[in-house]
Design an enzyme around this catalytic site. Structure first.
Site, mmCIF file in Angstrom:
data_model
loop_
_atom_site.group_PDB
_atom_site.id
_atom_site.type_symbol
_atom_site.label_atom_id
_atom_site.label_comp_id
_atom_site.label_asym_id
_atom_site.label_seq_id
_atom_site.Cartn_x
_atom_site.Cartn_y
_atom_site.Cartn_z
ATOM 1 C CE LYS A 1 0.686 4.450 8.476
ATOM 2 N NZ LYS A 1 0.773 3.896 7.151
ATOM 3 C CG ASP B 1 5.638 3.465 1.122
ATOM 4 O OD1 ASP B 1 5.902 4.082 2.176
ATOM 5 O OD2 ASP B 1 4.485 3.294 0.697
ATOM 6 C CE1 TYR C 1 -3.794 2.375 0.520
ATOM 7 C CE2 TYR C 1 -2.590 3.196 2.429
ATOM 8 C CZ TYR C 1 -3.628 3.321 1.520
ATOM 9 O OH TYR C 1 -4.495 4.381 1.628
HETATM 10 C C1 LIG Z 1 0.117 4.371 5.830
HETATM 11 C C2 LIG Z 1 0.912 4.131 4.610
HETATM 12 C C3 LIG Z 1 0.849 4.991 3.501
HETATM 13 C C4 LIG Z 1 -0.138 6.116 3.402
HETATM 14 O O1 LIG Z 1 0.072 7.114 4.336
HETATM 15 P P1 LIG Z 1 -1.125 8.112 4.690
HETATM 16 O O2 LIG Z 1 -0.523 9.072 5.656
HETATM 17 O O3 LIG Z 1 -2.221 7.277 5.259
HETATM 18 O O4 LIG Z 1 -1.546 8.778 3.428
HETATM 19 C C5 LIG Z 1 1.728 4.762 2.456
HETATM 20 N N1 LIG Z 1 2.597 3.738 2.484
HETATM 21 C C6 LIG Z 1 2.669 2.897 3.513
HETATM 22 C C7 LIG Z 1 3.678 1.794 3.499
HETATM 23 C C8 LIG Z 1 1.815 3.041 4.606
HETATM 24 O O5 LIG Z 1 1.876 2.154 5.608
#
Ligand SMILES: *Cc1c(COP(=O)(O)O)cnc(C)c1O
Length: 428
Positions: free
Chosen positions: A267, A239, A144
């Site tokens: 995060k 990511d 994601y």
């Molecule tokens: C949470 C998450 C996102 C998205 O971040 P948001 O602040 O919710 O837009 C993207 N990549 C990873 C790996 C994530 O865990």
């Protein structure tokens, strides 16, 4: 436990907010029932609107790595707020947090702050396309990267929970530029690269996957991606929105020693305020506006409250790197305890863990990619989720999520959690 007030608040929310929530996975669609409304939180505990105390294993999906309402972060935000909450002009604190982040993370010279992980990943891909002058991207099924169009091709997390791999509203035109590979399958990546010669701008990957449960990279997987990228003038994007400042000070790049070309954050980097960021060597970052031609902007980017929270959080982590060891030890303890509790009751399961990321899958086979993660027994998970909740333990309301461990958890909290697993497993 009683959730009367939460249910009443949910009913009211549903009248004015789609589905009653501002992000889909907060609703209990995957597990059934009404979501719980939080009143406040401190350390490892949530206190809900009905007065229940819950041990929290979501921690705002990662940011509260040192616990809720962590004093250094709270105080930094309060002090900053007194001096004005937004200017749309440069402030010194943006440079301070940038300098600190660049010093903590390997292989980056410059960092741009945005407001979410979604924005960070979306912008990183645009930068990669601008830099390489190529259009296509490779992403992995089950990873994601936020909810921007290019990634909603077959996303994990919320989208999977709803069993709809493609979101309506994403155009065919966008979808055709995103190529999907299977996680931990280098051969598949090589095949895709081969059949799209000189067309691929970047490979974006969660270097430790956390949005289909926790799936560590197989031995050689990240190294293999690195070498494919080097051979074909493709940028490798890690990511690290979930893993950054969690698995190590310098994230997975430090932990596993593989370097990416662009890294994205979210995060933990915001300490609980809305912050995302992307970073790279200066040769790549110089393509970004206003220095270069790739456009990216934000009215509230680098917001003083967000920067104050993020700076306070990173400062604590930088000052006390033993926190990463402590987190790993606590998670290992939890791992062993849960495993034993499930074995005692002959519950088929697989537990994946790396550092302070852990997930429990109700299937006996190894979970190494999206297909093996999707095989888990969802009925068992639903029972498990509600059973744990009944015992005051709050885990993510979806089988496709990692647990997020906070250092505020005590060994007593962990024992209470393990005991709850035993009691719930006894009812299966
Ligand atoms: C949470 C998450 C996102 C998205 O971040 P948001 O602040 O919710 O837009 C993207 N990549 C990873 C790996 C994530 O865990």
């Amino acid at each position: 436990m009683i959730y009367q007030r939460s249910s009443a608040l949910f009913a009211a929310a549903q009248k004015v907010i789609p589905g009653g929530v501002n992000s889909p996975v907060r609703a209990f669609n995957a597990v059934g029932g009404d979501p719980i409304f939080v009143k406040e939180a401190k350390g490892a505990y949530l206190y809900d609107e009905d007065g229940n105390r819950l041990i929290d294993y979501i921690n705002s999906w990662g940011p509260m790595i040192l616990g809720h309402a962590y004093s250094p972060v709270v105080n930094a935000v309060i002090e900053k707020a007194k001096k004005g909450t937004s200017f749309g002009m440069p402030t010194e604190i943006e440079t301070e947090i940038a300098e600190l982040a660049v010093s903590m993370v390997p292989n980056i010279d410059k960092i741009r702050f945005v407001n979410s992980g979604t924005e960070a990943c979306m912008s990183a891909v645009r930068l990669a396309r601008g830099y390489t002058k190529k259009d296509k991207i490779i992403k992995f099924a089950g990873c994601y990267h936020g909810h921007s169009d290019s990634f909603l091709i077959q996303a994990g997390s919320g989208a999977v929970t709803f069993g709809s791999p493609n979101s309506p509203g994403v155009t065919q035109g966008t979808a055709k530029d995103t190529l999907l590979a299977n996680y931990n399958n280098l051969e598949h990546v090589a095949r895709i690269v081969h059949s799209n010669k000189n067309e691929i701008a970047c490979i974006i990957v969660e270097p430790v996957a956390g949005n289909m449960g926790c799936i560590p990279p197989a031995k050689g997987f990240l190294e293999g991606l690195r070498s494919i990228c080097d051979q074909h003038h493709i940028l490798l994007i890690f990511d690290e929105v979930m893993t950054g400042f969690r698995l190590a000070k310098g994230g997975v790049q430090e932990l596993l020693g593989v370097h990416a070309d662009i890294v994205t954050f979210g995060k933990v980097i915001g300490g609980g305020l809305p912050v995302g960021a992307f970073a790279a060597k200066k040769e790549i970052m110089k393509y970004l506006a206003p220095e270069g031609p790739v456009y990216q902007a934000g009215t509230l980017s680098g917001n003083p409250l967000a920067m104050a929270a993020g700076l306070a959080m990173l400062t604590e982590l930088n000052k006390n790197p033993e926190v990463f060891t402590s987190l790993t030890q606590k998670t290992e303890y939890l791992h062993k305890g849960i495993q034993k509790a499930l074995e005692n009751h002959d519950v088929e399961h697989t537990i994946n863990r790396i550092g302070s990321m852990i997930s429990v899958h109700f299937d006996k086979d190894p979970v190494i990619d999206f297909d093996s993660a999707a095989k888990g027994n969802n009925d068992t998970f639903k029972k498990f989720f509600h059973g744990m909740l009944e015992h005051g333990i709050y885990i993510a309301p979806s089988a496709f999520e990692s647990w997020f461990i906070t250092d505020a958890l005590t060994y007593d909290d962990l024992d209470e959690t393990i005991a709850a697993v035993g009691k719930v497993a006894a009812t299966f």
